[in-house]
Design a protein around this motif. Sequence first.
Motif, short mmCIF file in Angstrom:
data_model
loop_
_atom_site.label_atom_id
_atom_site.label_comp_id
_atom_site.label_asym_id
_atom_site.label_seq_id
_atom_site.Cartn_x
_atom_site.Cartn_y
_atom_site.Cartn_z
N ASP A 1 122.86 51.29 16.78
CA ASP A 1 122.21 51.12 18.08
C ASP A 1 120.74 50.68 18.00
N VAL A 2 120.07 50.89 16.85
CA VAL A 2 118.68 50.43 16.76
C VAL A 2 118.53 49.21 15.84
N ALA A 3 119.62 48.87 15.12
CA ALA A 3 119.53 47.77 14.14
C ALA A 3 119.04 46.45 14.76
N PRO A 4 119.55 46.05 15.97
CA PRO A 4 119.06 44.78 16.53
C PRO A 4 117.55 44.80 16.83
N GLN A 5 117.05 45.94 17.37
CA GLN A 5 115.61 46.03 17.65
C GLN A 5 114.81 46.04 16.35
N PHE A 6 115.38 46.69 15.37
CA PHE A 6 114.72 46.75 14.06
C PHE A 6 114.50 45.34 13.52
N LYS A 7 115.58 44.54 13.58
CA LYS A 7 115.48 43.17 13.08
C LYS A 7 114.55 42.33 13.95
N GLU A 8 114.69 42.45 15.27
CA GLU A 8 113.82 41.70 16.18
C GLU A 8 112.35 41.98 15.89
N GLY A 9 112.04 43.26 15.66
CA GLY A 9 110.67 43.67 15.37
C GLY A 9 110.16 42.99 14.12
N LEU A 10 110.98 43.00 13.06
CA LEU A 10 110.56 42.40 11.80
C LEU A 10 110.42 40.88 11.93
N ILE A 11 111.37 40.28 12.65
CA ILE A 11 111.33 38.82 12.85
C ILE A 11 110.04 38.45 13.60
N ALA A 12 109.64 39.31 14.55
CA ALA A 12 108.41 39.03 15.30
C ALA A 12 107.20 39.00 14.37
N TYR A 13 107.16 39.91 13.39
CA TYR A 13 106.05 39.89 12.42
C TYR A 13 106.07 38.61 11.61
N ILE A 14 107.29 38.20 11.23
CA ILE A 14 107.43 37.00 10.41
C ILE A 14 107.01 35.76 11.22
N MET B 1 112.75 51.58 18.78
CA MET B 1 112.33 51.35 17.39
C MET B 1 110.81 51.18 17.36
N GLN B 2 110.16 52.06 16.64
CA GLN B 2 108.69 51.99 16.57
C GLN B 2 108.23 51.64 15.16
N PHE B 3 107.20 50.82 15.13
CA PHE B 3 106.58 50.45 13.86
C PHE B 3 105.12 50.84 13.91
N GLU B 4 104.58 51.13 12.74
CA GLU B 4 103.13 51.39 12.66
C GLU B 4 102.59 50.39 11.64
N GLU B 5 101.59 49.63 12.07
CA GLU B 5 101.10 48.57 11.20
C GLU B 5 99.78 48.95 10.55
N SER B 6 99.59 48.47 9.34
CA SER B 6 98.28 48.56 8.70
C SER B 6 98.18 47.40 7.73
N THR B 7 96.98 47.18 7.22
CA THR B 7 96.81 46.06 6.30
C THR B 7 96.27 46.59 4.97
N ILE B 8 96.91 46.22 3.90
CA ILE B 8 96.41 46.53 2.56
C ILE B 8 96.34 45.21 1.81
N LYS B 9 95.15 44.90 1.35
CA LYS B 9 94.91 43.59 0.70
C LYS B 9 95.41 42.46 1.61
#
Lengths: 427, 111
Positions: free
Chosen positions: B24-37, B1-9
């Motif tokens: 199969d990618v849902a757990p990584q998807f959530k883990e990734g988002l939780i890490a940002y939070i 699961m890959q994310f690309e980050e950027s900042t707007i305002k």
Amino acid sequence: MKILLVDDDPVARSIHSMLLHAQGHEVVEAADGEFAWQLVEKGQIAFVVSDWMMPNLAGVDLCRRIRAAEFEHYIYVILCTSKGAKADLIEGMDAGADDFLVKPISPEEFRVKVRAGERVLSLQQGLSDKNRELAKINTQLHSAHKLVEDDLKAAAWMQQRLLPLLTQHAPGVRCAWRLQPSGYIAGDIFNLFALDDEKIGFYLLDVSGHGVPAAMMSVTLSMVLTPDATQGSPLKRYDAVAGNSQILSPEDAVRELNRRFQSRDDRYFTIIYGVFNVRSSTLSLAQAGHPSPVLLRSEEEPVILGNGGMPIGLWPEIEFDCFDISVSPGDRILLYSDGVTECIGAHGEAFGEERLLICLREQQSLPLEELLTRLLAEITAWHGNSEFTDDVSLLAIEITNEGIQYRDSETNPETQQTYKRRKSDAV
Amino acid sequence: MQFEESTIKNALVVRVRESRIVADVAPQFKEGLIAYIRGGNKNIVLDLSEVTFIDSSGLGALIGSLKAVGTDGELVLCGARDAVVSMLKLTRMDKVFHIFGTPEEAASSLS
């Protein structure tokens, strides 16, 4: 290393033996090929240095025998020739010799060739150790896999037995069902039961995700979703004033379920829960995130009911669809899981609601069981095989004007027996 | 699961570099988002423009992430394609999520 030295010339044998001892090897001697073969057969020999010309089995024949015997461990063979002719080398290699020494043997050449042989044997040993280790792990994996598979098969059997407990007394309806799990066990489950003398409850639900966790939750739900659940059925509410249990409307029952099943692990389920009131001929349905059921009436186009709604357990303030419809004998309602409409065909296209409706329109005059058989065959043909990627479940209910009517699955003789027993009780 | 980050305002825009958010990618998807939070990002815009399909596990992960944000911050969506929007509508999750067209519109709503 233990090295078998084979030579009929005692002088040459003692010189070579001395050279090998000097290299730190243990030497076993044989004066002819036949005796050497007996020693090899006994085992524990991995390295043979043999003269070519000998009485009772020549070196090259000894070599052939060793290769033909296919010992578990590799035997490295050096043949000594006095000629060093090309034809001899070819014959020797063909017989399976690893290397050659030309007599008279220079001590330096003897030393390096024996050392090269040792290296090959050590690599060989390492490989066979690894292979043995791999084979052992493979056996362990195989038995672990078998254990899991056996467990899943047992679980699947138990789940199939749980499935529509269609043994209960439910007058005024006839039903049929199909369940094709994507693995051994399914996250889909359904049932139909009498809530009281005039109300029949039924549901079809689909737990998100697949495999064991989804199946465990579906089984748990099937235990809870009965009118006589031990820990307070979510389908009823005790009325302290009246002193009895009131049957909840599908709307209230779904709210109650959502209250009880707020997930802690992102798992949720979609459901159609319906109550058929036999006396008023009204069908009340609640649809929580589940694909819309289809209403089938003879001489009419199939009708899709409802607009979705939130699944259960996903969000505390649930919003979902509820509707009441008046039904008459012969009307049918089909509940199904998204494994039907989202079943992918050969070209990557989903089966879809449209195709489902076309199929139902063509087959709706068939008896209930046949209708489902045809429908499942259509879905299977669309997919190309019955190895579905998601559970495929179908529950069809027909309103009858008869008393007790049950069309049970042919695959469930036990429930049929129970049904028969009930009938005879009634007589 | 890959994310690309950027900042707007004031918002962190997380673009999902995956076409299917499925089991199969849902757990990584959530883990990734939780890490940002957990990393202290209060305003997160999830850009779903590359996502063509979300299955039931993917939806669970999405809602799980929204719950993880809690009342401390906000998680909004943008760029959702038709198939994803209709899935969100069928399950009425369009009532739970704020869904915007572009990352800029989504970021503006958070500032």
